[in-house]
Design a protein around this motif. Structure first.
Motif: not given
Ligand code: FAD
Length: 289
Positions: A41, A35, A38-39, A31, A70-71, A66-67
């Protein structure tokens, strides 16, 4: 949002690929890496599907959910049909839909000599047709895989591209390529695909090399050619792991720069769950997108 929408702006689409942890570790074990990725972008992140392909394999769905949820990044779940029956595919598709996953990469999957394939689907195009016949999934985007050097089982590149056309005719809305280290293969493939009437966006799959064992594994699996320039780089830095990572980043960034200059539709970065490498590469190429 369907991934195909992302290409409509006419700007190249940057995407990442991650893989789930082994069954013995939980989803939590990756995770933090997901995460961090994902930051950066990217436009979307895809999640691979275990080749064994059983319905108990929920990691792909959980990470893709989750992606997305949550992201706040669009996600794509890979799905294979070689070891799944029609009923199993429907179960998996329902679980993706319930989790809010709106895009899939529809694949046949590699045939494991120790596991006899199930017989409902022979090719990815049949999987795509089957899903397209189920109108409850009309809002799910479907992508397919393609092979700039030809798939390892195909007679030749032309035969493979004619089969690829069947996949697009069945409903694949864009294609993601196998990794390659020589852009000339991609340009030749893209030209031939166009002549064959394949008009959907094609993203170029780029794998930054971070270790010698990784290259050996990948090349055995997918048969990518290794150009002299690449072999020289690996030979020079193989005994210095940190230098090899930097050289791998530079090589991938150089490949991507050339692809962008040649009007590629998208770049699909095989991140190997490594945010450091992805961040470095994106830092070099982001203004070119
Ligand atoms: P297909 O499109 O079915 O093609 C397989 C072979 O059959 C090709 O040689 C093709 O020319 C031929 N063929 C296709 N259609 C026909 C037809 N109608 N008649 C005759 N011949 C035909 N594997 C996983 O297990 N999990 C993953 O998450 C995963 N992700 C991937 C992501 C990408 C971007 C790529 C490029 C590959 C991925 N793979 C994954 C590997 C993939 O499953 C293998 O390459 C597999 O061997 C082929 O899958 P396919 O969907 O391309 O198959």
């Amino acid at each position: 949002m369907k991934i195909s929408e992302l290409f409509k702006s006419g700007k190249p689409v940057l995407s990442f690929e991650v893989f789930p942890p082994k069954k013995t570790s939980g989803v939590e074990s990756i995770t933090a890496a997901v995460d961090e990725l994902a930051q950066i972008r990217p436009a979307y992140i895809s999640v691979t599907y275990g080749a064994g392909g059983n319905t108990a394999n929920t990691f792909t769905r959980d990470i893709a959910a989750h992606i997305k949820n949550d992201c706040g990044i669009e996600s794509m779940a890979h799905i294979t049909c070689v070891n799944n029956s029609k009923d199993e595919v429907l179960t998996i598709m329902n679980s993706f839909a319930e989790a809010g996953v709106k895009n899939i990469l529809a694949l046949r999957g590699d045939i494991n000599p120790n596991v006899p394939p199930k017989t409902d689907f022979k090719h990815a195009s049949e999987l795509i047709s089957f899903i397209r016949e189920h109108h409850e999934y009309d809002d799910i985007g479907i992508s397919g895989a393609c092979y700039p050097e030809g798939h390892t089982e195909a007679e030749n590149l032309t035969a493979d591209i004619l089969n690829l056309r069947k996949k697009v005719d069945a409903g694949a809305e864009e294609l993601i390529s196998q990794l390659f280290f020589d852009n000339a293969f991609f340009y030749d493939f893209r030209e031939k695909a166009k002549i064959a009437g394949i008009n959907v966006p094609i993203s170029a799959g780029i794998m930054p090399v971070t270790s010698k064992s990784q290259i050996e594994r990948m090349v055995t699996m997918c048969g990518a050619s290794l150009p002299q320039k690449f072999v020289r780089m690996v030979t020079k830095y193989e005994s210095r792991p940190e230098a090899l990572i930097d050289a791998g980043i530079a090589y991938a960034a150089d490949q991507i720069t050339d692809l962008l200059a040649n009007g590629v539709d998208g770049i699909h970065l095989y991140t190997m769950n490594n945010p450091y490498v992805a961040r470095k590469i994106v830092g070099i190429i982001e203004k070119l997108l």
